[in-house]
Design a protein around this motif. Structure first.
Motif, PDB file in Angstrom:
ATOM      1  N   PHE A  44     -44.752 -12.709  18.243  1.00 29.19           N
ATOM      2  CA  PHE A  44     -43.633 -12.990  17.342  1.00 29.19           C
ATOM      3  C   PHE A  44     -42.995 -11.691  16.858  1.00 29.19           C
ATOM      4  O   PHE A  44     -41.765 -11.559  16.834  1.00 29.19           O
ATOM      5  CB  PHE A  44     -44.132 -13.813  16.154  1.00 29.19           C
ATOM      6  CG  PHE A  44     -43.117 -13.995  15.059  1.00 29.19           C
ATOM      7  CD1 PHE A  44     -42.006 -14.807  15.259  1.00 29.19           C
ATOM      8  CD2 PHE A  44     -43.266 -13.357  13.831  1.00 29.19           C
ATOM      9  CE1 PHE A  44     -41.064 -14.985  14.256  1.00 29.19           C
ATOM     10  CE2 PHE A  44     -42.332 -13.528  12.828  1.00 29.19           C
ATOM     11  CZ  PHE A  44     -41.220 -14.342  13.043  1.00 29.19           C
ATOM     12  N   ILE A  45     -43.813 -10.721  16.500  1.00 31.06           N
ATOM     13  CA  ILE A  45     -43.291  -9.433  16.027  1.00 31.06           C
ATOM     14  C   ILE A  45     -42.540  -8.725  17.138  1.00 31.06           C
ATOM     15  O   ILE A  45     -41.455  -8.157  16.929  1.00 31.06           O
ATOM     16  CB  ILE A  45     -44.440  -8.543  15.494  1.00 31.06           C
ATOM     17  CG1 ILE A  45     -45.109  -9.196  14.278  1.00 31.06           C
ATOM     18  CG2 ILE A  45     -43.925  -7.157  15.138  1.00 31.06           C
ATOM     19  CD1 ILE A  45     -44.164  -9.441  13.121  1.00 31.06           C
ATOM     20  N   LEU A  67     -37.992 -13.827   9.284  1.00 36.36           N
ATOM     21  CA  LEU A  67     -37.629 -13.061  10.473  1.00 36.36           C
ATOM     22  C   LEU A  67     -37.296 -13.959  11.663  1.00 36.36           C
ATOM     23  O   LEU A  67     -36.963 -13.449  12.740  1.00 36.36           O
ATOM     24  CB  LEU A  67     -38.775 -12.124  10.863  1.00 36.36           C
ATOM     25  CG  LEU A  67     -39.246 -11.113   9.810  1.00 36.36           C
ATOM     26  CD1 LEU A  67     -40.390 -10.280  10.367  1.00 36.36           C
ATOM     27  CD2 LEU A  67     -38.102 -10.210   9.373  1.00 36.36           C
ATOM     28  N   THR A  68     -37.428 -15.273  11.493  1.00 28.53           N
ATOM     29  CA  THR A  68     -37.206 -16.166  12.633  1.00 28.53           C
ATOM     30  C   THR A  68     -35.739 -16.166  13.070  1.00 28.53           C
ATOM     31  O   THR A  68     -34.823 -16.138  12.252  1.00 28.53           O
ATOM     32  CB  THR A  68     -37.639 -17.605  12.292  1.00 28.53           C
ATOM     33  OG1 THR A  68     -36.959 -18.035  11.114  1.00 28.53           O
ATOM     34  CG2 THR A  68     -39.133 -17.684  12.081  1.00 28.53           C
ATOM     35  N   LYS A  69     -35.590 -16.193  14.377  1.00 29.49           N
ATOM     36  CA  LYS A  69     -34.272 -16.272  15.006  1.00 29.49           C
ATOM     37  C   LYS A  69     -34.366 -17.282  16.147  1.00 29.49           C
ATOM     38  O   LYS A  69     -35.433 -17.859  16.402  1.00 29.49           O
ATOM     39  CB  LYS A  69     -33.856 -14.893  15.539  1.00 29.49           C
ATOM     40  CG  LYS A  69     -33.813 -13.797  14.485  1.00 29.49           C
ATOM     41  CD  LYS A  69     -33.560 -12.437  15.130  1.00 29.49           C
ATOM     42  CE  LYS A  69     -33.626 -11.320  14.098  1.00 29.49           C
ATOM     43  NZ  LYS A  69     -33.485  -9.983  14.726  1.00 29.49           N
ATOM     44  N   ALA A  70     -33.267 -17.470  16.826  1.00 32.40           N
ATOM     45  CA  ALA A  70     -33.248 -18.448  17.911  1.00 32.40           C
ATOM     46  C   ALA A  70     -34.264 -18.102  19.001  1.00 32.40           C
ATOM     47  O   ALA A  70     -34.879 -18.982  19.599  1.00 32.40           O
ATOM     48  CB  ALA A  70     -31.842 -18.531  18.511  1.00 32.40           C
ATOM     49  N   ASN A  71     -34.485 -16.786  19.232  1.00 35.16           N
ATOM     50  CA  ASN A  71     -35.347 -16.377  20.347  1.00 35.16           C
ATOM     51  C   ASN A  71     -36.832 -16.340  19.990  1.00 35.16           C
ATOM     52  O   ASN A  71     -37.668 -16.098  20.852  1.00 35.16           O
ATOM     53  CB  ASN A  71     -34.918 -15.004  20.878  1.00 35.16           C
ATOM     54  CG  ASN A  71     -35.184 -13.899  19.874  1.00 35.16           C
ATOM     55  OD1 ASN A  71     -35.209 -14.142  18.682  1.00 35.16           O
ATOM     56  ND2 ASN A  71     -35.378 -12.684  20.378  1.00 35.16           N
ATOM     57  N   GLN A 126     -38.244 -18.651  17.329  1.00 32.67           N
ATOM     58  CA  GLN A 126     -38.655 -19.790  16.509  1.00 32.67           C
ATOM     59  C   GLN A 126     -39.850 -20.535  17.110  1.00 32.67           C
ATOM     60  O   GLN A 126     -40.751 -20.965  16.391  1.00 32.67           O
ATOM     61  CB  GLN A 126     -37.473 -20.754  16.331  1.00 32.67           C
ATOM     62  CG  GLN A 126     -36.442 -20.271  15.319  1.00 32.67           C
ATOM     63  CD  GLN A 126     -35.342 -21.293  15.105  1.00 32.67           C
ATOM     64  OE1 GLN A 126     -35.187 -22.236  15.880  1.00 32.67           O
ATOM     65  NE2 GLN A 126     -34.554 -21.102  14.060  1.00 32.67           N
ATOM     66  N   LYS A 127     -39.836 -20.696  18.436  1.00 28.53           N
ATOM     67  CA  LYS A 127     -40.924 -21.410  19.096  1.00 28.53           C
ATOM     68  C   LYS A 127     -42.249 -20.671  18.923  1.00 28.53           C
ATOM     69  O   LYS A 127     -43.296 -21.283  18.674  1.00 28.53           O
ATOM     70  CB  LYS A 127     -40.599 -21.575  20.577  1.00 28.53           C
ATOM     71  CG  LYS A 127     -41.595 -22.443  21.328  1.00 28.53           C
ATOM     72  CD  LYS A 127     -41.151 -22.657  22.761  1.00 28.53           C
ATOM     73  CE  LYS A 127     -42.166 -23.534  23.504  1.00 28.53           C
ATOM     74  NZ  LYS A 127     -41.748 -23.752  24.931  1.00 28.53           N
ATOM     75  N   ILE A 128     -42.195 -19.344  19.021  1.00 28.54           N
ATOM     76  CA  ILE A 128     -43.428 -18.555  18.853  1.00 28.54           C
ATOM     77  C   ILE A 128     -43.918 -18.645  17.415  1.00 28.54           C
ATOM     78  O   ILE A 128     -45.113 -18.766  17.166  1.00 28.54           O
ATOM     79  CB  ILE A 128     -43.189 -17.081  19.255  1.00 28.54           C
ATOM     80  CG1 ILE A 128     -42.755 -16.987  20.713  1.00 28.54           C
ATOM     81  CG2 ILE A 128     -44.450 -16.249  19.027  1.00 28.54           C
ATOM     82  CD1 ILE A 128     -42.400 -15.582  21.172  1.00 28.54           C
ATOM     83  N   PHE A 129     -42.978 -18.593  16.461  1.00 29.87           N
ATOM     84  CA  PHE A 129     -43.393 -18.683  15.056  1.00 29.87           C
ATOM     85  C   PHE A 129     -44.056 -20.032  14.771  1.00 29.87           C
ATOM     86  O   PHE A 129     -45.027 -20.097  14.012  1.00 29.87           O
ATOM     87  CB  PHE A 129     -42.195 -18.485  14.123  1.00 29.87           C
ATOM     88  CG  PHE A 129     -42.576 -18.456  12.664  1.00 29.87           C
ATOM     89  CD1 PHE A 129     -43.210 -17.353  12.119  1.00 29.87           C
ATOM     90  CD2 PHE A 129     -42.336 -19.556  11.855  1.00 29.87           C
ATOM     91  CE1 PHE A 129     -43.586 -17.328  10.784  1.00 29.87           C
ATOM     92  CE2 PHE A 129     -42.710 -19.542  10.520  1.00 29.87           C
ATOM     93  CZ  PHE A 129     -43.331 -18.423   9.983  1.00 29.87           C
ATOM     94  N   LYS A 130     -43.538 -21.075  15.399  1.00 29.81           N
ATOM     95  CA  LYS A 130     -44.157 -22.395  15.219  1.00 29.81           C
ATOM     96  C   LYS A 130     -45.595 -22.377  15.704  1.00 29.81           C
ATOM     97  O   LYS A 130     -46.496 -22.961  15.088  1.00 29.81           O
ATOM     98  CB  LYS A 130     -43.358 -23.450  15.983  1.00 29.81           C
ATOM     99  CG  LYS A 130     -43.872 -24.870  15.773  1.00 29.81           C
ATOM    100  CD  LYS A 130     -43.006 -25.879  16.494  1.00 29.81           C
ATOM    101  CE  LYS A 130     -43.552 -27.305  16.268  1.00 29.81           C
ATOM    102  NZ  LYS A 130     -42.733 -28.325  16.979  1.00 29.81           N
ATOM    103  N   SER A 131     -45.834 -21.666  16.797  1.00 34.33           N
ATOM    104  CA  SER A 131     -47.201 -21.537  17.316  1.00 34.33           C
ATOM    105  C   SER A 131     -48.079 -20.747  16.351  1.00 34.33           C
ATOM    106  O   SER A 131     -49.248 -21.071  16.148  1.00 34.33           O
ATOM    107  CB  SER A 131     -47.164 -20.851  18.683  1.00 34.33           C
ATOM    108  OG  SER A 131     -48.468 -20.653  19.177  1.00 34.33           O
TER     109      SER A 131
END
Length: 472
Positions: free
Chosen positions: A178-179, A96-100, A102-107
């Motif tokens: 993220f969601i 589900l990662t997108k440009a907006n 990706q940083k949150i998913f990394k966290s």
């Protein structure tokens, strides 16, 4: 002609177009539920194995996509080779990662990494190495050092527990962010299929992680399960048959939904068409023979009667008809099939193989076979008013008797007083128009005296060449 049933094609625009079980209305109901309770919950679609749950949830997934939901489909059984379900679940979320976001998913991943690693055993191992030089060496200070090591292990465990508790909350907070960044004001529908087929440890760990790590607003988890089999996994995990699995599973499942029983008639019609039974039974070559013209109708009546009354699953119906179509490939176009008896024997081979093997090995006496056959068929075919079961029993006994050597064959009917036909076999099936002895006389007049039950059994056992075509 087909023998193997392939997955039903799910069309992007109309996902339920090829559904033969008329289940689209239930998908719409579930979609409304998901919309109504979008803050997140766990839904269990609970039906027995072989009732078409996987096909349904895949069709529903496409329906949800068409309604602008984000969805994930995860087959737990295909992924239980991995020891850590957290990794698998996170890998699915990564799609589900997108440009907006990706940083949150990394966290989210960073927080999950703390939860995923097995800190305590590794720490204990390192401390043991530090304080116990050699397990074979007996030193006076070993006890003191081991006690010191145990204290440090406990202190580290307390510290680790506090850190994990904090990290779980941080993980859930980041996951919720993220969601929120990933959706369009609709919940993510995360479908987990085949959980009840997994290793008990994997199945229970997924449930536990859903509850402790992934229970956040914005995610609706859908468990496609057979609850009874999942309960067995829980008992296996905890090593106790006494555990209250209903109460245990209630901790994880907020709403349980049972797909209504489909129209068996519609599904049977679909399968008989899919496997091209009519192409065989009603081919021009066969209907040229007067005595073979009713075979297709007789066969359809048997499938309708057994599948409607015996309560077998859709997958079992599919298996029986698929195997029947293969068996028919061993018949010549002008050969007797005896469709009623053939179907019953195949049904037994698939559903009650012990009974079938006793027939195949000639282990019954004629009376024992009559009793076993009627005990098997009466519960399935009660209230039957279309099929002459007594005649089918007579065929079975006649052909079974023909399996015997000439000198050991029994006389199945004779004329008694007042020229009345009698038979030594006592059938439990009710007499309708004729009794068992009458049917033995009829079969005798059909000149079936040389046909042995082996004629059908050999074909069912696939011991004779098949007449296959490239289209199978």
């Amino acid at each position: 002609m087909k023998i193997k049933h392939h997955d039903i094609e799910i069309l992007e625009e109309t996902p339920f177009a090829n559904c033969k079980l008329e289940r689209e209305p239930y998908a719409r109901v579930l979609t409304d539920i998901v919309n109504t309770y979008a803050d997140g919950f766990v839904l269990a679609i609970n039906n027995e194995w072989g009732t078409g749950k996987t096909t349904f949830v895949k069709m529903w997934q496409q329906h949800l996509k068409n309604e602008n939901f984000q969805t994930i489909y995860f087959n737990a059984w295909e992924n239980d080779f991995d020891s850590n379900p957290l990794v698998a679940l996170m890998s699915e979320l990564k799609t589900l990662t997108k440009a907006n976001n990706q940083k949150i998913f990394k966290s989210v991943v960073e927080k999950g990494a703390v939860l995923a690693k097995n800190v305590v055993p590794a720490l204990a191992k390192s401390l043991i190495k530090k304080y116990v030089i050699d397990v074979d060496e007996i030193a006076l200070d070993a006890v003191e050092n081991t006690a010191k090591g145990a204290t440090e292990v406990l202190e580290e465990q307390i510290k680790d527990y506090a850190n994990k508790k904090k990290t779980i909350q941080e993980f859930r907070t980041e996951l919720e962010k993220f969601i929120q960044k990933s959706d369009n004001n609709k919940p993510l529908v995360f479908i987990i299929d085949e959980l009840d087929r997994c290793r008990p440890t994997y199945a229970v760990e997924i449930l536990e992680q859903l509850k402790h790590f992934f229970s956040v607003s914005g995610i609706v988890f859908v468990l496609s399960i057979d609850k009874n089999h999942l309960a067995s996994s829980v008992k296996g995990y905890y090593g106790s048959s006494e555990i209250n699995t209903d109460e245990y599973l209630r901790r994880f499942i907020d709403l349980e939904y049972n797909l209504p029983k489909p129209s068996i008639q519609s599904f049977v019609n679909y399968l008989t068409d899919y496997y091209s039974f009519k192409d065989f039974f009603s081919s021009q070559q066969r209907i040229n023979f007067q005595e073979l013209r009713n075979d297709f109708g007789d066969f359809i009546e048997m499938t309708d009667l057994f599948f409607l009354k015996s309560k077998i699953t859709l997958r079992q119906q599919e298996r029986i008809l698929s195997f029947t179509r293969l068996v028919l490939c061993s018949f010549n176009v002008n050969q007797y099939v005896f469709p009623n008896l053939l179907f019953i024997l195949i049904y037994l081979k698939v559903m009650n193989n012990d009974f079938y093997l006793k027939i195949d090995r000639n282990e019954f006496s004629l009376q024992e076979l009559s009793d076993a056959f009627t005990d098997f068929i009466i519960p399935i075919t009660k209230d039957n008013d279309r099929i002459n079961l007594l005649y089918i029993e007579a065929l079975l006994l006649w052909f079974y008797n023909n399996n015997k050597e000439y000198h050991s064959k029994e006389t199945l009917y004779a004329r008694g007083e007042n020229d009345e036909l009698t038979t030594p076999i006592k059938s439990k099936l009710p007499k309708v128009n004729h009794n068992l002895a009458d049917y033995f006389l009829h079969i005798d007049r059909q000149r079936y005296d040389s046909i042995k039950l082996e004629y059908l059994l050999n074909k069912i056992n696939l011991t004779e060449p098949l007449k296959l075509t490239s289209s199978i």
